[in-house]
Design an enzyme around this catalytic site. Structure first.
Site, PDB file in Angstrom:
ATOM      1  N   GLU A  68     110.757 -20.500  68.398  1.00  0.00           N
ATOM      2  CA  GLU A  68     112.175 -20.177  68.180  1.00  0.00           C
ATOM      3  C   GLU A  68     113.063 -21.387  68.458  1.00  0.00           C
ATOM      4  OE1 GLU A  68     112.831 -17.528  66.582  1.00  0.00           O
ATOM      5  OE2 GLU A  68     110.798 -16.763  66.833  1.00  0.00           O
ATOM      6  N   HIS A  71     113.349 -23.490  65.359  1.00  0.00           N
ATOM      7  CA  HIS A  71     114.418 -22.986  64.483  1.00  0.00           C
ATOM      8  C   HIS A  71     115.780 -23.443  65.008  1.00  0.00           C
ATOM      9  CE1 HIS A  71     112.022 -20.320  61.967  1.00  0.00           C
ATOM     10  NE2 HIS A  71     111.517 -19.721  63.026  1.00  0.00           N
TER      11      HIS A  71
END
Length: 154
Positions: A68, A71
């Protein structure tokens, strides 16, 4: 592990592996079911699946956090942050983050099925979703349909 601890862990991982600070919020989202975590584009927050932590432990959670954060940092920098982008795949490899998380086991929640039968031709329909018997008719003979059973398979 609570939200304060997860926030601290995400900030540490961000500094250690990406050498950039994480300036937004990281929390557990108890409603996540099919994904290990998600990066929210509008708020830049990261939500993590508590069930993965409970089932697979801290190491799997760290892998999800790294994923994550890939991202997050790519989006902040204006680079390709989606799974298909080369920048994303290269950063995943650089920080040794998994591209996909482990699969969750099949839920032990029972599968609800509804059994309907045509009054005219006795054809039976087994459905997962309930249907309005006043609105729909049999597809074979256009006869009326009645619900004969509602079962909870486990």
């Amino acid at each position: 592990m609570n939200d304060k601890e997860i926030q601290r862990l995400v900030e540490e991982i961000s500094l250690r592996y990406f050498e950039m600070p994480f300036l937004h919020r990281a929390t557990f989202n108890m409603r996540l079911r099919t994904t290990g975590g998600r990066y929210v584009l509008k708020s830049h927050n990261i939500e993590l699946n508590y069930h993965y932590y409970k089932l697979y432990g801290r190491e799997e959670l760290i892998g999800i956090i790294k994923h994550e954060l890939c991202h997050y940092h790519l989006h902040i920098e204006g680079k390709g942050y989606q799974h298909r982008d080369r920048d994303f795949r290269q950063l995943l490899e650089k920080v040794d983050a998994p591209r996909f998380c482990k699969r969750m086991p099949v839920s032990n929640k029972g599968e609800r099925t509804y059994v309907y039968e045509c009054v005219e031709c006795s054809f039976q329909y087994v459905r997962r979703r309930q249907m309005n018997i006043r609105k729909y008719v049999c597809g074979r003979c256009k006869g009326k349909v009645k619900q004969i059973e509602k079962r909870l398979d486990s």
